[in-house]
Scaffold this active site. Structure first.
Site, mmCIF file in Angstrom:
data_model
loop_
_atom_site.group_PDB
_atom_site.id
_atom_site.type_symbol
_atom_site.label_atom_id
_atom_site.label_comp_id
_atom_site.label_asym_id
_atom_site.label_seq_id
_atom_site.Cartn_x
_atom_site.Cartn_y
_atom_site.Cartn_z
ATOM 1 N N GLY A 22 0.805 -1.213 0.000
ATOM 2 C CA GLY A 22 0.000 0.000 0.000
ATOM 3 C C GLY A 22 0.834 1.256 0.000
ATOM 4 O O GLY A 22 0.513 2.244 0.677
ATOM 5 N N TYR A 172 -13.770 -3.835 11.156
ATOM 6 C CA TYR A 172 -12.473 -3.178 11.118
ATOM 7 C C TYR A 172 -11.701 -3.462 12.398
ATOM 8 O O TYR A 172 -10.500 -3.796 12.365
ATOM 9 C CB TYR A 172 -12.647 -1.666 10.943
ATOM 10 C CG TYR A 172 -11.347 -0.901 10.903
ATOM 11 C CD1 TYR A 172 -10.478 -1.037 9.828
ATOM 12 C CD2 TYR A 172 -10.978 -0.047 11.943
ATOM 13 C CE1 TYR A 172 -9.267 -0.349 9.772
ATOM 14 C CE2 TYR A 172 -9.781 0.651 11.909
ATOM 15 C CZ TYR A 172 -8.928 0.495 10.820
ATOM 16 O OH TYR A 172 -7.734 1.180 10.785
#
Length: 317
Positions: A22, A172
């Site tokens: 990322g 999450y």
């Protein structure tokens, strides 16, 4: 090293190979840029190679791009094979990429998207690259978690993929808790193996990045207005990761985060995670489930049993 640790404290990285997931934007970009600037050979492992090439063009140093889609185990295996062929040794693997508060979605392999991307994708990638790191002195795996690991978080073994009901925040929180449990259990296994590699974790506090782009509009709008007041720049948010990856004093099992009030912002230091994150029995159960779901087994001996907790490993706050 100074108390107010900054990017200037990153030691020379010449001769080292770093893989950062990322890394085309946000925290990953800032992390990769500093490592490249200190002389490391840096691989930006990103879902969109075009955006990766644009990011690489803005960095000075030896920077390459590898396509990696953490939502697909096939892509993870393909990327790992390419990285293994290109790099006989890997010094740093920084598991940084992540998604946050996504609507209910599944990965290509049928996993809940946040758990599949944030945890299972990185679990598989690490296992497939680890033998390139085990003999390398000073090599490290750094897994990026979040203060969200404390919010509505638990490893829901009875419904890991949130098929019965779904909570964006809960899913999450589970994925970020899993990140920490993976980092701690990996360190236990590395130590038992006598490996040169260590595992550490980090979190960025509340940083101004694109991570909240998947949040509901009712959350995203006020966050955008408040961002200048409650967040720190991505370059500051990357410092805990950079310290965990490069500070010579780091010990396996340590967790780095901002040193300010509530760990929201500030210079990086050793912090502690939630009590449940240190539960070795849950860590080992999660590890076994993750191996089963991904089909990836690590080149390490079995964990030596629950053993001592890693809580507060190696340093005081």
């Amino acid at each position: 090293m100074s108390t107010n640790w900054t990017a200037r404290d990153v030691p020379d990285q010449h001769g080292r190979v770093a893989v950062v997931t990322g890394a085309n934007t946000g925290l990953g970009y800032e992390t990769a840029e500093v490592l490249a600037g200190r002389g490391a050979t840096v691989v930006l492992a990103v879902r969109d190679p075009h955006k990766g090439e644009q990011a690489a063009a803005r960095m000075a140093g030896d920077v390459a791009v590898q396509q990696l889609d953490l939502t697909s185990l096939e892509s993870v295996r393909t990327a790992a094979a390419a990285l293994r062929e290109a790099h006989p040794r890997i010094d740093l693997l920084i598991n940084n990429a992540g998604v946050m508060y996504t609507p209910k979605q599944t990965t290509a392999d049928g996993f809940e998207r946040q758990f599949g991307t944030n945890h299972l994708g990185h679990f598989a990638l690490t296992g497939l690259l680890l033998d390139r790191m085990l003999p390398v002195p000073g090599s490290r795996v750094v897994t990026v978690s979040s203060t969200g690991h404390r919010i509505r978080a638990a490893i829901r073994f009875e419904d890991l993929q949130w098929e019965r009901s779904y909570s964006r925040a809960g899913a999450y929180g589970q994925s970020k808790l899993a990140n920490l449990m993976f980092a701690y259990e990996l360190q236990r296994r590395l130590a038992a193996h006598g490996a040169a590699t260590v595992s550490a974790a980090a979190h960025p506090g509340v940083s101004n990045t694109e991570l909240v782009r998947n949040s509901p509009a009712v959350v995203r709008a006020p966050l955008s207005r408040l961002a200048p007041l409650i967040t720190q720049p991505a370059a500051m948010g990357a410092l805990p990761t950079l310290r965990a990856a490069t500070d010579p004093g780091v010990l396996g099992g340590q967790y780095y985060g901002p040193g300010g009030l509530g760990e929201v912002r500030g210079h990086p230091r050793v912090v502690t995670s939630s009590p449940q994150s240190y539960d070795p029995a849950v860590q080992q159960r999660l590890w076994a489930v993750s191996e089963d779901l991904t089909g990836v087994e690590f080149p390490l001996r079995t964990s030596p049993g629950p053993g001592p907790s890693l809580r507060g490993a190696g340093a005081a706050r």
